[in-house]
Design a protein around this motif. Structure first.
Motif, PDB file in Angstrom:
ATOM      1  N   UNK A   1      25.422 -10.601 -14.024  1.00  0.00           N
ATOM      2  CA  UNK A   1      26.551 -11.502 -14.255  1.00  0.00           C
ATOM      3  C   UNK A   1      26.377 -12.805 -13.502  1.00  0.00           C
ATOM      4  N   UNK A   2      26.903 -13.873 -14.073  1.00  0.00           N
ATOM      5  CA  UNK A   2      26.823 -15.187 -13.436  1.00  0.00           C
ATOM      6  C   UNK A   2      28.094 -15.965 -13.750  1.00  0.00           C
ATOM      7  N   UNK A   3      28.592 -16.761 -12.789  1.00  0.00           N
ATOM      8  CA  UNK A   3      29.789 -17.574 -13.068  1.00  0.00           C
ATOM      9  C   UNK A   3      29.521 -18.708 -14.043  1.00  0.00           C
ATOM     10  N   UNK A   4      28.258 -19.138 -14.153  1.00  0.00           N
ATOM     11  CA  UNK A   4      27.932 -20.255 -15.059  1.00  0.00           C
ATOM     12  C   UNK A   4      26.584 -19.978 -15.713  1.00  0.00           C
ATOM     13  N   UNK A   5      26.605 -19.776 -17.020  1.00  0.00           N
ATOM     14  CA  UNK A   5      25.357 -19.530 -17.741  1.00  0.00           C
ATOM     15  C   UNK A   5      24.548 -20.819 -17.859  1.00  0.00           C
ATOM     16  N   UNK A   6      23.235 -20.767 -17.586  1.00  0.00           N
ATOM     17  CA  UNK A   6      22.407 -21.939 -17.872  1.00  0.00           C
ATOM     18  C   UNK A   6      22.236 -22.105 -19.378  1.00  0.00           C
ATOM     19  N   UNK A   7      21.720 -23.236 -19.789  1.00  0.00           N
ATOM     20  CA  UNK A   7      21.417 -23.457 -21.209  1.00  0.00           C
ATOM     21  C   UNK A   7      20.148 -22.693 -21.557  1.00  0.00           C
ATOM     22  N   UNK A   8      20.204 -21.770 -22.505  1.00  0.00           N
ATOM     23  CA  UNK A   8      19.001 -20.970 -22.796  1.00  0.00           C
ATOM     24  C   UNK A   8      17.957 -21.775 -23.550  1.00  0.00           C
ATOM     25  N   UNK A   9      16.731 -21.321 -23.453  1.00  0.00           N
ATOM     26  CA  UNK A   9      15.637 -21.856 -24.256  1.00  0.00           C
ATOM     27  C   UNK A   9      15.306 -20.828 -25.327  1.00  0.00           C
ATOM     28  N   UNK A  10      14.945 -21.302 -26.501  1.00  0.00           N
ATOM     29  CA  UNK A  10      14.578 -20.400 -27.582  1.00  0.00           C
ATOM     30  C   UNK A  10      13.086 -20.101 -27.499  1.00  0.00           C
ATOM     31  N   UNK A  11      12.749 -18.841 -27.293  1.00  0.00           N
ATOM     32  CA  UNK A  11      11.352 -18.399 -27.227  1.00  0.00           C
ATOM     33  C   UNK A  11      11.192 -17.255 -28.232  1.00  0.00           C
ATOM     34  N   UNK A  12      10.345 -17.446 -29.219  1.00  0.00           N
ATOM     35  CA  UNK A  12      10.142 -16.483 -30.314  1.00  0.00           C
ATOM     36  C   UNK A  12      11.471 -16.048 -30.918  1.00  0.00           C
ATOM     37  N   UNK A  13      12.388 -16.990 -31.052  1.00  0.00           N
ATOM     38  CA  UNK A  13      13.665 -16.695 -31.678  1.00  0.00           C
ATOM     39  C   UNK A  13      14.672 -16.012 -30.784  1.00  0.00           C
ATOM     40  N   UNK A  14      14.388 -15.901 -29.492  1.00  0.00           N
ATOM     41  CA  UNK A  14      15.278 -15.236 -28.547  1.00  0.00           C
ATOM     42  C   UNK A  14      15.830 -16.234 -27.544  1.00  0.00           C
TER      43      UNK A  14
END
Length: 349
Positions: A146-159
């Motif tokens: 769990x985290x109070x603030x999610x980072x911006x995800x990167x798309x790697x192989x559609x994930x």
């Protein structure tokens, strides 16, 4: 239909291959498969199996690494509305949306291409980052972080995958082997995945800089990052035809105080380059501000003496070397239009 006949939900042509093999029970029901049929197909020895609570693998035998990852995301993802499965996006019609979740830790680093991490199938668990208030528990091979603030995800192989600095912090939190930590941090910088300051910032936010084996690895990381940045600076001067400076020098006023160290200095033009390799250790924001203030005071003092200071970051040198060379060249060419700089003593650093 016999009890051994695999049941295919319908229709599934809009889904990619892996999403025809791993579906939530809600998705199966939306495709016309009743709950009783799902339970029948997932019985021991049946053609389907329950991969995770509410997630079904539509074939017997062990799941692939791709199926495990998609299953972990399906288990943890927030659905847009109760009972409504995530739908493909218009620009990616074969990939469902995984809302408010992302792969992190060692699995994320493997997806980012790290060689110092185990293969995906060798991992005992897959870490998934979720918002702090989500009501989820770690289950089977899925470990919920769990985290109070999610980072911006990167798309790697559609994930959706956590950025390297955050994935590193989540992986290091679980490691007690000093050499394993050192290998990961070194590969992050040497492999060009990120800059040391970003890693140190994440390690500090995760409160990991109180661990001696992490601090030792960070010291090596900062030294490694500095060496790489210096090498890029040498390469920039050489490849873009800039005149040779004097390298790694200290400046002093004649008989006066020390003015500070510089990575490159062109005495005739009065132009200096300073690499910003700040990586505060016990990094509250105040420490970072103090380091920046020190940089600023030194630059302002030198500029009052007529010396132009070009401030470069390792990231700028990595991502936009040609632009940085143009900035330095412009400063050198502008020297003829400025008053001569004050005389300073140049000493090796």
């Amino acid at each position: 239909m016999t009890h051994n006949t695999p049941l295919s939900p319908r229709p599934l042509r809009h889904l990619s291959d892996v999403h025809r093999r791993v579906l939530t029970t809600a998705q199966l029901r939306s495709h016309g498969v009743a709950a009783t049929e799902i339970a029948e197909q997932c019985r021991p020895g049946g053609p389907w199996q329950q991969l995770l609570p509410g997630v079904v693998l539509l074939h017997p035998g062990p799941p692939t690494s791709e199926e495990r990852l998609h299953g972990a995301l399906l288990f943890t993802a927030r659905e847009p509305a109760p009972g409504v499965p995530a739908q493909p996006t218009p620009d990616s019609p074969h990939r469902p949306v995984y809302t408010d979740v992302m792969i992190t830790g060692l699995a994320a680093l493997t997806l980012h291409g790290f060689s110092a991490t185990p293969p995906l199938l060798a991992l005992d668990h897959v870490d998934v980052l979720v918002p702090r208030l989500r009501r989820l528990r770690s289950t089977s091979y899925v470990r919920v972080l769990r985290t109070p603030a999610l980072p911006t995800p990167e798309q790697v192989t559609g994930l959706p995958v956590a950025p390297v600095p955050r994935a590193l912090a989540d992986a290091v939190a679980d490691l007690t082997d000093a050499e394993a930590v050192r290998r990961l941090l070194t590969e992050a910088v040497r492999g060009g995945h990120c800059e040391p300051a970003a890693v140190v910032r994440e390690l500090n936010q995760a409160k990991l800089l109180s661990r001696p084996h992490v601090v030792d690895a960070v010291d090596s990381l900062v030294a490694e990052g500095r060496a790489i940045a210096e090498d890029r600076l040498y390469r920039m001067v050489r490849e873009y035809g800039l005149p040779d400076p004097v390298w790694n020098v200290d400046l002093r006023l004649p008989g006066g105080p020390h003015l500070g160290g510089l990575d490159a200095y062109w005495p005739e033009q009065g132009v200096a380059v300073e690499l910003d390799t700040r990586a505060p250790r016990q990094g509250d924001r105040q420490d970072e501000d103090a380091l920046w203030s020190e940089y600023t005071r030194k630059r302002e003092h030198l500029e009052r003496l007529g010396i132009t200071v070009v401030h470069l970051t390792p990231r700028k040198l990595r991502d936009a070397m040609e632009q940085q060379a143009a900035v330095v060249r412009t400063a050198l060419m502008a020297a003829d239009d400025r008053d001569p700089a004050a005389y300073v003593v140049v000493l090796p650093r």
